[in-house]
Design an enzyme around this catalytic site. Structure first.
Site, PDB file in Angstrom:
ATOM      1  N   GLU A 133       0.843  -1.198   0.000  1.00 58.79           N
ATOM      2  CA  GLU A 133       0.000   0.000   0.000  1.00 58.79           C
ATOM      3  C   GLU A 133       0.875   1.243   0.000  1.00 58.79           C
ATOM      4  OE1 GLU A 133      -0.894  -1.479   3.984  1.00 58.79           O
ATOM      5  OE2 GLU A 133      -1.195   0.614   4.578  1.00 58.79           O
ATOM      6  N   LYS A 135       2.805   4.554   0.998  1.00 60.06           N
ATOM      7  CA  LYS A 135       3.288   5.129   2.256  1.00 60.06           C
ATOM      8  C   LYS A 135       2.945   6.613   2.201  1.00 60.06           C
ATOM      9  CE  LYS A 135       7.326   5.292   5.267  1.00 60.06           C
ATOM     10  NZ  LYS A 135       7.317   6.696   5.622  1.00 60.06           N
ATOM     11  N   ASP A 137       2.771  10.455   3.054  1.00 56.43           N
ATOM     12  CA  ASP A 137       3.754  11.375   3.623  1.00 56.43           C
ATOM     13  C   ASP A 137       3.038  12.432   4.471  1.00 56.43           C
ATOM     14  OD1 ASP A 137       6.110  12.524   4.219  1.00 56.43           O
ATOM     15  OD2 ASP A 137       6.532  13.312   2.221  1.00 56.43           O
ATOM     16  N   LYS A 331      11.097   2.778  -0.240  1.00 54.76           N
ATOM     17  CA  LYS A 331      11.047   4.212  -0.515  1.00 54.76           C
ATOM     18  C   LYS A 331      11.248   4.503  -2.007  1.00 54.76           C
ATOM     19  CE  LYS A 331      11.000   6.777   2.743  1.00 54.76           C
ATOM     20  NZ  LYS A 331      11.827   7.103   3.885  1.00 54.76           N
ATOM     21  N   CYS A 436      41.867  21.262  15.098  1.00 48.40           N
ATOM     22  CA  CYS A 436      40.467  21.579  15.366  1.00 48.40           C
ATOM     23  C   CYS A 436      40.237  23.070  15.122  1.00 48.40           C
ATOM     24  CB  CYS A 436      40.134  21.216  16.811  1.00 48.40           C
ATOM     25  SG  CYS A 436      38.499  21.790  17.318  1.00 48.40           S
ATOM     26  N   CYS A 439      39.215  24.590  18.959  1.00 49.42           N
ATOM     27  CA  CYS A 439      40.143  24.689  20.101  1.00 49.42           C
ATOM     28  C   CYS A 439      41.605  24.577  19.658  1.00 49.42           C
ATOM     29  CB  CYS A 439      39.819  23.636  21.152  1.00 49.42           C
ATOM     30  SG  CYS A 439      40.292  21.970  20.678  1.00 49.42           S
ATOM     31  N   CYS A 454      39.190  15.797  16.696  1.00 55.24           N
ATOM     32  CA  CYS A 454      39.857  16.747  17.573  1.00 55.24           C
ATOM     33  C   CYS A 454      40.272  16.006  18.836  1.00 55.24           C
ATOM     34  CB  CYS A 454      38.860  17.864  17.911  1.00 55.24           C
ATOM     35  SG  CYS A 454      39.289  18.786  19.383  1.00 55.24           S
ATOM     36  N   CYS A 460      37.732  21.177  24.556  1.00 54.64           N
ATOM     37  CA  CYS A 460      37.242  21.748  23.290  1.00 54.64           C
ATOM     38  C   CYS A 460      35.799  22.212  23.493  1.00 54.64           C
ATOM     39  CB  CYS A 460      37.304  20.705  22.183  1.00 54.64           C
ATOM     40  SG  CYS A 460      36.603  21.325  20.648  1.00 54.64           S
TER      41      CYS A 460
HETATM   42  S1  IVH Z   1       2.431   0.945   9.060  1.00 52.17           S
HETATM   43  C1  IVH Z   1       4.374  -0.775  13.003  1.00 52.17           C
HETATM   44  N1  IVH Z   1       1.509   1.926   6.830  1.00 52.17           N
HETATM   45  O1  IVH Z   1       5.457   5.663   8.017  1.00 52.17           O
HETATM   46  C2  IVH Z   1       4.393   0.184  11.865  1.00 52.17           C
HETATM   47  N2  IVH Z   1       2.925   3.320   8.142  1.00 52.17           N
HETATM   48  O2  IVH Z   1       8.269   5.044   8.593  1.00 52.17           O
HETATM   49  C3  IVH Z   1       3.078   0.774  11.565  1.00 52.17           C
HETATM   50  N3  IVH Z   1       3.236   5.551   7.220  1.00 52.17           N
HETATM   51  O3  IVH Z   1       5.344   6.045  11.486  1.00 52.17           O
HETATM   52  C4  IVH Z   1       3.143   1.702  10.434  1.00 52.17           C
HETATM   53  N4  IVH Z   1       1.966   5.294   5.440  1.00 52.17           N
HETATM   54  O4  IVH Z   1       3.703   7.395  10.068  1.00 52.17           O
HETATM   55  C5  IVH Z   1       2.267   2.150   7.893  1.00 52.17           C
HETATM   56  N5  IVH Z   1       0.559   2.677   4.864  1.00 52.17           N
HETATM   57  C6  IVH Z   1       1.320   2.894   5.926  1.00 52.17           C
HETATM   58  C7  IVH Z   1       1.961   4.131   6.130  1.00 52.17           C
HETATM   59  C8  IVH Z   1       2.760   4.295   7.249  1.00 52.17           C
HETATM   60  C9  IVH Z   1       2.741   6.127   6.114  1.00 52.17           C
HETATM   61  C10 IVH Z   1       4.177   6.202   8.147  1.00 52.17           C
HETATM   62  C11 IVH Z   1       3.841   6.088   9.609  1.00 52.17           C
HETATM   63  C12 IVH Z   1       5.029   5.461  10.253  1.00 52.17           C
HETATM   64  C13 IVH Z   1       6.091   5.737   9.248  1.00 52.17           C
HETATM   65  C14 IVH Z   1       7.188   4.703   9.344  1.00 52.17           C
END
Ligand code: IVH
Length: 764
Positions: A133, A135, A137, A331, A436, A439, A454, A460
């Site tokens: 799914e 991620k 932002d 990512k 450094c 210092c 250093c 320092c």
């Molecule tokens: S699962 C135990 N699913 O990404 C982990 N996280 O880098 C539960 N995030 O802190 C997170 N989309 O804020 C999950 N589809 C998604 C997500 C997601 C964004 C964020 C979330 C998490 C961060 C981790």
């Protein structure tokens, strides 16, 4: 709420009658009063003014600014809408921690993730199903429902404790206030975000009103959720996707995908682009589909998250210290931009590392303005890796160069490439300093270390300040109101200097006579000073792991500090063990060198290396070695996941001398809290040190270790006098022998399973 009316709202002259000087004075007063009100705004704390008064003062501030725009202050309260000071919200402890995800960048990382999952579970070649799914932002939020009613909303914070933003969450249309057919206790977790269209409209409004625009939708979402005034949050178009859960009174479903489907039925927004995949190739195909739609989704995403679908398998996989083993974030590649490198500057860190930083002509990379980038070390600038191979085709980096910079997620921007065709004439290779810059002590590079350091130690100022900043940072002492800026001010304060951590805890006694003087110097109100004293007092009782991490010893990150704390239990135990191990640690480097030599010789002569004998001889060759030193050293390096490098660094940091004196002065001010043997205290292995050796047949070594730790046991890598129990499978060799020599209890895998209450499987 009642409060000191006269302070906040004395008989105020109307804005229209103010002249320039009176307006400036009034703006200064309002900045101060509103800043103090922000600090005092804790549910359980003592708010000084009512919400209505707060709003009235804020409006008055805005009206004066509208009449006298030139008088607007750099610390104007109207500028602070996007950044409520942390500490302005009440704190909420997450009953189930909010973790982050480990990252994958390349396709290969995703295949590795799948292999690790299968090997941890010992599934052979059997495929595992995963959800994939987007991620999102934004920022994560945990919503707690009890009997179907929304009762609490908390930001992630440090994962254990977040901010109470319940009132604000209630204003978000995507978040249901009531649920029908939900478990009695249900914590829904997901991401708060802002769409591109809403972000553009919000920024257009901000600019029309003369306010500073937000850098990107993520900042806008965070700034809008963390508003002290829920009415402002309501006016911001925030959205919410649900993708996970915390505490539950009963399971939602058997699989991740069914659980998310259930959240959808309960009324949450879930992401349409979620797919169920039968292994890494399908996951990668879905990643590409999502990536292709990225630009037209209408909201920011920065990758794809994969999760093991079967929740029973998720439970078996469990967690590392801050990330689950059953999920990973893949990512998207970093965004790139070209700009001019104006200057190379050297920063000195807490361990004395000289870090080169590129000062850049500001450039937008992935929606954020970048004007600094890390250059890592002198080899990196010269165009070679630390092992001497060429990087960037051997191109060095010079002041004035045209460079390509990139950001990947939240990490510090880096320089990827140099355009030699644009190099200014006469540009000279960068000469890395050998002293450094702060210092002026010699800066030296140890053999095998990529970093020049250093040698000034605590003399320092740069090292001392960075150590102090680390000491008060989030994972360490986390003292509210004492951040990097205040540390610098205190360090340089002639009357109330803070030169080392212990000085923080004597501040109040040293300042007893002149509270107001300090308040004035720091530009604070008296309340802020009192709050600081209280925040410092609270941290005298400090968990052992935070104390260890706060000392800023090289190679001791949060995880290693927690491992050490768990292993030794209390400060005296740790100190005694490190002092006992020191004589052996000194000998260790020589022994390692001799063993390497024996390995080489044996290889050249075509025989087996006599490592054990060589090692024993070398230890025995030192008649001055105090009894117990070797055992203490072996115990230290045997702590699982610790190792000789961290152990040496720890032993050195604690050796008698000025740095140890500073540590002793600090600890004399504190009450370090021994490690609690928490939830697992009643398990039969809680607090025991266990070693697994030989092959295990019913679970993998990793699973065994994770399970043992979740029951409160310490898992060590080698057998020593401190070991309580050895679990030996077929093929156990020297460790089993050692256990017999030391008379340590030894059981087999079935014995272990019976001990922890998982009856071994009978014959098929
Ligand atoms: S699962 C135990 N699913 O990404 C982990 N996280 O880098 C539960 N995030 O802190 C997170 N989309 O804020 C999950 N589809 C998604 C997500 C997601 C964004 C964020 C979330 C998490 C961060 C981790």
């Amino acid at each position: 709420m009642t409060g000191d009316q006269s302070k906040a709202t004395p008989d105020l002259p109307a804005v229209e009658v103010l002249d320039q000087a009176a307006a400036a004075a009034e703006l200064a007063r309002l900045a101060q009063v509103l800043a103090e009100a922000n600090q005092a705004y804790h549910g359980e704390d003592a708010p000084e003014i009512s919400d209505a008064e707060y709003d009235a003062l804020k409006r008055r501030n805005q009206e004066i600014e509208a009449r006298f725009p030139a008088l607007k202050r750099p610390d104007s309260p109207s500028e602070q809408v996007g950044a409520a000071p942390s500490g302005a919200f009440g704190k909420l402890r997450h009953r189930v921690p909010m973790l982050s995800l480990s990252n994958a960048f390349a396709d290969e990382d995703v295949r590795d993730f799948d292999s690790q999952v299968r090997s941890f579970l010992n599934l052979g070649s059997a495929p595992v199903a995963y959800t994939a799914e987007p991620k999102i932002d934004g920022l994560s939020l945990s919503l707690r429902y009890e009997n179907g009613r929304l009762v609490q909303a908390a930001t992630r914070g440090d994962g254990e404790t977040g901010e109470n933003v319940t009132a604000n969450a209630r204003t978000i249309a995507d978040i249901p206030q009531e649920l029908t057919g939900a478990p009695e206790v249900l914590e829904v977790r997901g991401e708060v975000y802002m769409s591109h269209a809403d972000f553009a409209a919000l920024n257009a409004r901000a600019e029309a009103a003369g306010d500073k625009p937000f850098a990107n939708p993520r900042n806008a979402a965070a700034g809008s959720l963390r508003q002290l005034d829920p009415a402002i949050t309501r006016s911001r178009p925030l959205r919410f996707f649900a993708y996970a859960w915390g505490e539950l009174s009963e399971p939602l479903a058997d699989t991740q995908s069914a659980a998310i489907a259930r959240l959808k039925v309960l009324g949450f927004q879930t992401n349409e682009l979620t797919a169920l995949c039968d292994g890494p190739e399908e996951m990668l195909a879905h990643y590409r589909r999502i990536e292709a739609q990225r630009a037209t989704l209408g909201y920011d995403i920065d990758g794809v998250v994969y999760k093991v679908d079967d929740l029973a398998l998720q439970r078996r996989l469990g967690f590392r210290s801050t990330t689950p083993r059953w999920a990973i974030a893949h990512k998207f590649p970093a965004e790139l931009a070209w700009t001019r490198l104006e200057k190379i500057e050297i920063q000195v860190g807490r361990t004395g590392a000289l870090s080169p930083v590129a000062r850049l002509a500001p450039v937008t990379v992935g929606g954020v303005v970048v004007s600094n980038a890390t250059l890592h070390n002198e080899d990196y600038i010269a165009g070679r890796s630390s092992s001497g191979e060429q990087i960037r085709g051997g191109k060095d980096i010079r002041e004035g160069d045209w460079v390509q910079v990139y950001r990947a997620g939240d990490v510090i921007p880096k320089v990827a490439d140099v355009d030699l065709s644009k190099r200014p004439e006469g540009a000279q290779p960068y000469v890395f300093p050998t002293e450094c810059p702060i210092c002026h002590s010699p800066a030296i590079r140890e053999p095998g270390d990529a970093i020049r350091r250093c040698t000034g130690g605590l003399i320092c100022p740069a090292q001392a300040i960075e150590k102090l900043k680390h000491f008060v940072s989030r994972g360490a002492f986390d003292i509210e109101g004492l951040g990097a800026r205040q540390i610098e001010a205190f360090y340089n304060d002639p009357d109330l200097p803070v030169k080392e951590p212990a000085d923080i805890f004597t501040l109040q006694a040293r300042d007893a006579a002149n509270l107001t003087k300090l308040a004035k110097r720091m530009g604070w109100g008296e309340t802020s000073v009192k709050n600081l004293w209280q925040a410092i007092e609270e941290k005298r009782k400090i968990p052992l792991s935070r104390l260890i991490f706060g000392l800023g010893v090289r190679h001791l990150g949060e995880v290693a500090s927690a491992d050490l704390a768990r292993h030794f239990g209390d400060w005296q135990g740790l100190l005694a063990a490190v002092d006992a191990a020191r004589p052996a640690a000194r000998r260790y480097a020589r022994i390692e060198a001799a063993l390497a030599e024996e390995r080489q010789k044996a290889a050249a002569e075509g025989r087996r290396a006599r490592l054990k004998e060589t090692e024993d001889q070398l230890w025995a060759a030192d008649p001055q070695l105090p009894p117990g030193a070797r055992a203490a050293w072996d115990d230290l390096i045997g702590i699982d996941g610790f190792g000789a490098v961290a152990a040496l660094s720890l032993v050195t940091a604690f050796q008698p001398g000025p740095e140890r004196d500073a540590i002793d002065r600090l600890v004399a001010e504190l009450d370090p809290q021994p490690v609690e043997r928490c939830a697992a205290a009643d398990s039969p292995v809680a607090g025991k040190t266990v070693v697994f050796t030989g092959s295990l047949e019913k679970m993998t070594r990793a699973e065994a270790k994770a399970r043992a730790e979740s029951l409160g046991a310490k898992v060590a890598g080698s057998v020593s006098a401190r070991t309580d129990l050895v679990v030996a499978g077929p093929g156990a060799g020297s460790k089993a022998k050692q256990a017999r020599t030391l008379g340590i209890e030894m059981i087999d895998e079935d014995g272990w399973l019976a001990l922890i209450g998982q009856a071994p499987a009978g014959p098929a």
